[in-house]
Motif scaffolding. Structure first.
Motif, PDB file in Angstrom:
ATOM      1  N   LEU A  24       3.588   1.192   3.245  1.00 19.24           N
ATOM      2  CA  LEU A  24       4.881   1.876   3.119  1.00 19.24           C
ATOM      3  C   LEU A  24       5.094   2.943   4.175  1.00 19.24           C
ATOM      4  O   LEU A  24       6.226   3.164   4.595  1.00 19.24           O
ATOM      5  N   ILE A  25       4.024   3.593   4.618  1.00 22.55           N
ATOM      6  CA  ILE A  25       4.161   4.654   5.608  1.00 22.55           C
ATOM      7  C   ILE A  25       4.714   4.123   6.932  1.00 22.55           C
ATOM      8  O   ILE A  25       5.284   4.866   7.724  1.00 22.55           O
ATOM      9  N   GLU A  26       4.610   2.834   7.168  1.00 24.95           N
ATOM     10  CA  GLU A  26       5.104   2.245   8.421  1.00 24.95           C
ATOM     11  C   GLU A  26       6.577   1.863   8.357  1.00 24.95           C
ATOM     12  O   GLU A  26       7.173   1.516   9.379  1.00 24.95           O
ATOM     13  N   LEU A  34       5.743   6.085  -2.753  1.00 25.59           N
ATOM     14  CA  LEU A  34       5.876   4.870  -3.563  1.00 25.59           C
ATOM     15  C   LEU A  34       7.030   4.989  -4.545  1.00 25.59           C
ATOM     16  O   LEU A  34       7.794   4.048  -4.742  1.00 25.59           O
ATOM     17  N   LYS A  35       7.186   6.152  -5.151  1.00 27.03           N
ATOM     18  CA  LYS A  35       8.306   6.360  -6.091  1.00 27.03           C
ATOM     19  C   LYS A  35       9.638   6.194  -5.375  1.00 27.03           C
ATOM     20  O   LYS A  35      10.558   5.538  -5.877  1.00 27.03           O
ATOM     21  N   GLY A  36       9.760   6.771  -4.178  1.00 28.66           N
ATOM     22  CA  GLY A  36      10.996   6.630  -3.403  1.00 28.66           C
ATOM     23  C   GLY A  36      11.265   5.185  -3.017  1.00 28.66           C
ATOM     24  O   GLY A  36      12.406   4.720  -3.037  1.00 28.66           O
ATOM     25  N   ASN A  88       0.852  -1.182   0.000  1.00 24.92           N
ATOM     26  CA  ASN A  88       0.000   0.000   0.000  1.00 24.92           C
ATOM     27  C   ASN A  88       0.895   1.241   0.000  1.00 24.92           C
ATOM     28  O   ASN A  88       1.616   1.489   0.960  1.00 24.92           O
ATOM     29  N   GLY A  89       0.811   2.021  -1.080  1.00 24.65           N
ATOM     30  CA  GLY A  89       1.659   3.196  -1.228  1.00 24.65           C
ATOM     31  C   GLY A  89       1.026   4.504  -0.821  1.00 24.65           C
ATOM     32  O   GLY A  89       1.592   5.564  -1.065  1.00 24.65           O
ATOM     33  N   HIS A  90      -0.149   4.466  -0.192  1.00 24.83           N
ATOM     34  CA  HIS A  90      -0.794   5.706   0.257  1.00 24.83           C
ATOM     35  C   HIS A  90      -0.263   6.065   1.646  1.00 24.83           C
ATOM     36  O   HIS A  90      -0.257   5.225   2.548  1.00 24.83           O
ATOM     37  N   PRO A  91       0.175   7.313   1.854  1.00 24.94           N
ATOM     38  CA  PRO A  91       0.727   7.682   3.159  1.00 24.94           C
ATOM     39  C   PRO A  91      -0.298   7.909   4.270  1.00 24.94           C
ATOM     40  O   PRO A  91       0.073   7.940   5.446  1.00 24.94           O
ATOM     41  N   ASP A  92      -1.578   8.026   3.937  1.00 24.42           N
ATOM     42  CA  ASP A  92      -2.609   8.326   4.932  1.00 24.42           C
ATOM     43  C   ASP A  92      -3.284   7.037   5.394  1.00 24.42           C
ATOM     44  O   ASP A  92      -3.927   6.344   4.610  1.00 24.42           O
ATOM     45  N   LYS A  93      -3.157   6.745   6.677  1.00 18.87           N
ATOM     46  CA  LYS A  93      -3.722   5.506   7.222  1.00 18.87           C
ATOM     47  C   LYS A  93      -5.250   5.497   7.228  1.00 18.87           C
ATOM     48  O   LYS A  93      -5.857   4.453   7.430  1.00 18.87           O
ATOM     49  N   GLU A  94      -5.888   6.629   7.004  1.00 13.76           N
ATOM     50  CA  GLU A  94      -7.347   6.678   6.962  1.00 13.76           C
ATOM     51  C   GLU A  94      -7.864   6.767   5.526  1.00 13.76           C
ATOM     52  O   GLU A  94      -9.038   7.043   5.298  1.00 13.76           O
ATOM     53  N   SER A  95      -7.008   6.494   4.557  1.00 13.07           N
ATOM     54  CA  SER A  95      -7.390   6.607   3.152  1.00 13.07           C
ATOM     55  C   SER A  95      -8.203   5.406   2.694  1.00 13.07           C
ATOM     56  O   SER A  95      -8.180   4.335   3.305  1.00 13.07           O
ATOM     57  N   PHE A  96      -8.865   5.578   1.568  1.00 11.50           N
ATOM     58  CA  PHE A  96      -9.597   4.484   0.942  1.00 11.50           C
ATOM     59  C   PHE A  96      -8.632   3.389   0.482  1.00 11.50           C
ATOM     60  O   PHE A  96      -8.989   2.216   0.460  1.00 11.50           O
ATOM     61  N   CYS A  97      -7.411   3.771   0.147  1.00  7.94           N
ATOM     62  CA  CYS A  97      -6.405   2.766  -0.260  1.00  7.94           C
ATOM     63  C   CYS A  97      -6.126   1.774   0.864  1.00  7.94           C
ATOM     64  O   CYS A  97      -5.890   0.589   0.596  1.00  7.94           O
TER      65      CYS A  97
END
Length: 192
Positions: free
Chosen positions: A40-42, A91-93, A8-17
């Motif tokens: 990834l945010i973790e 995600l790119k990084g 999961n490449g979305h940085p927001d833990k409350e996102s739909f992703c």
């Protein structure tokens, strides 16, 4: 039985992703697949490829582990939003730091060709965006989809790659999102 790695490449833990990644995982578990889900945010890593390929920066422990997880997996699932016609910086990084020469591909000496080191794996991209799909295809020529599918995954030997897009997110209601999550769970169950 497949080994499935969901990234999961979305940085927001409350996102739909995040909900999408969990739905895919639930479906895959129901099919008795081996599943790992990575947000990834973790992870703790520097997303900047400081020296390009001239000098490889040492990998942080989280990146060493994810390389092992990628090698373990038969099927990779990338879940992320489409921002500015492509993937988020996180995600790119991650791709810059993980999909390195010697791991994901290897240039051949004195040749324009390369070896694809991740052959035998398949992938699915599940992408959310606010842009309608037809507009993204017509105006942006699916730039982010092509970058990920052709420029990254196929370059490394991963094939086939399927893409599922959910849009527009910003105007979707609860019923629509629930329908999408059910579709994702089915994809996970079918291991697609």
């Amino acid at each position: 039985m497949k080994n499935i790695l969901i990234i999961n490449g979305h940085p927001d833990k409350e996102s739909f992703c995040f909900a999408i990644a969990e739905s895919y995982k639930m479906g895959a578990y129901k099919s008795n697949a081996n599943v790992k889900l990575l947000h990834l945010i973790e992870l703790k890593f520097n997303p900047i490829l400081t020296y390009g390929y001239r000098k490889i920066s040492p990998l942080e422990p989280d990146l060493i582990q994810i390389q092992q997880d990628i090698l373990w997996a038969n099927h990779l699932v990338f879940v992320y939003p489409n921002w500015w016609a492509t993937m988020p910086a996180l995600l790119k990084g991650f791709i810059d730091r993980v999909f390195l020469p010697g791991f994901a591909f290897k240039y051949r000496e004195n040749s324009p060709f390369w070896d694809k080191l991740l052959k035998g794996k398949t992938a699915r991209l599940i992408v959310t965006m606010d842009t309608p799909s037809w507009y993204y295809w017509l105006i942006n020529r699916s730039a982010g989809h092509n970058a990920m599918k052709i420029g990254v995954l196929k370059f490394c030997g991963i094939n086939p790659i399927k893409i599922t897009t959910f849009s527009p997110i910003k105007s979707s209601d609860e019923a629509k999102r629930k329908k999408w999550l059910n579709e994702v769970e089915k994809l996970g169950y079918e291991q697609k």
